[in-house]
Design an enzyme around this catalytic site. Structure first.
Site: not given
Length: 264
Positions: A112, A161, A168, A187
């Site tokens: 990412h 995460g 998560s 993300h």
């Protein structure tokens, strides 16, 4: 979707590896910002925030940035591959079983905070774009040609995460996300405190004690690094994921509860 990924059992142990190019990616960006400021002046590009500095993709500056970014991304892939190998090796040594026999398969590996050349429909016309995601990750819908064949029916796995003290998630991409956010979703939870603010405001002993009370084992290179990733340093990840779900840009699949954390 969880069954397709092989993570559909309640109580199943999953290992989430979240590491990138370390300081290399940051340095590539820092160097590029300086160069791109001059390119913007030359090409008469004006922005209200220098953090958004840019250059034309086919310019010398643009090509050099993409090359540097690609090198950093390759470094990140290698980092995660090495950690995955060492993780499997550790499990084999402790449990005296082969990783394959324990079902230690890779669900997905993705970068990412990266720019990718993609095709998107703009005003009814398909165009080739360079999509630069920051604070977000790719989340393509089912049947997209860039998704591995094993996941064609469910959409791209999206790894979120959370913090080491909360949870998560694993999500999948959606058609609405493709049309509204260029196939992107969050993300992570996003920081509520900067790393520097976290170090100043939080006491690492208190953070460690709270993790112990919550039954979470932790191994950390330096105890003071714990404050940077403390739950208080981040927004509520559950709220963030729920917002993305309600917006229709990604769909929840699995929620993961931490039992052990290693912070390098």
């Amino acid at each position: 979707a969880a069954e397709t990924m092989g993570i559909g059992k309640v109580g199943q142990v999953c290992i989430m590896i979240h590491t990138g190019s370390r300081g290399l990616g940051h340095q590539v960006a820092t160097d590029a910002l300086t160069v791109m400021e001059k390119a913007m002046a030359r090409d008469h590009i004006s922005l209200n925030d220098l953090q958004l500095s840019c250059a034309r993709i086919q310019s010398r500056e643009g090509k050099e940035y993409l090359a540097g970014m690609s090198a950093a991304a390759n470094f990140a892939w290698v980092n995660r591959s090495c950690i995955t190998y060492l993780t499997r090796k550790a499990f084999k040594e402790v449990f005296h079983r082969e990783p394959d026999d324990m079902g230690m398969h890779l669900v997905y590996d993705v970068c990412h905070n990266i720019a990718k050349v993609e095709k998107h429909v703009i005003d009814g016309e398909e165009k080739t774009l360079l999509v630069h995601r920051k604070g977000s990750t790719r989340a393509f819908p089912p049947h997209h040609p860039n998704i591995p064949k094993d996941y064609q029916s469910i959409g791209q796995p999206v790894l979120i995460g959370g913090t080491m003290g909360t949870c998560s998630y694993v999500l999948v991409g959606t058609p609405k996300g493709m049309s509204e956010t260029f196939g992107s979703t969050c993300h992570g939870a996003g920081r509520a405190l900067s790393r520097n603010q976290s170090r100043k405001r939080l006491d690492h002993e208190e953070v460690l004690e709270q993790l112990r009370k919550d039954g979470i084992a932790i191994r950390v290179a330096s105890p003071k690094l714990v404050t940077e990733e403390a739950p208080e340093s981040y927004k509520n990840v559950c709220d963030v994921i729920e917002t993305c779900q309600e917006a229709g840009i990604s769909e929840k699949v699995v929620k993961l509860r931490p039992i052990a954390v290693i912070k390098g």
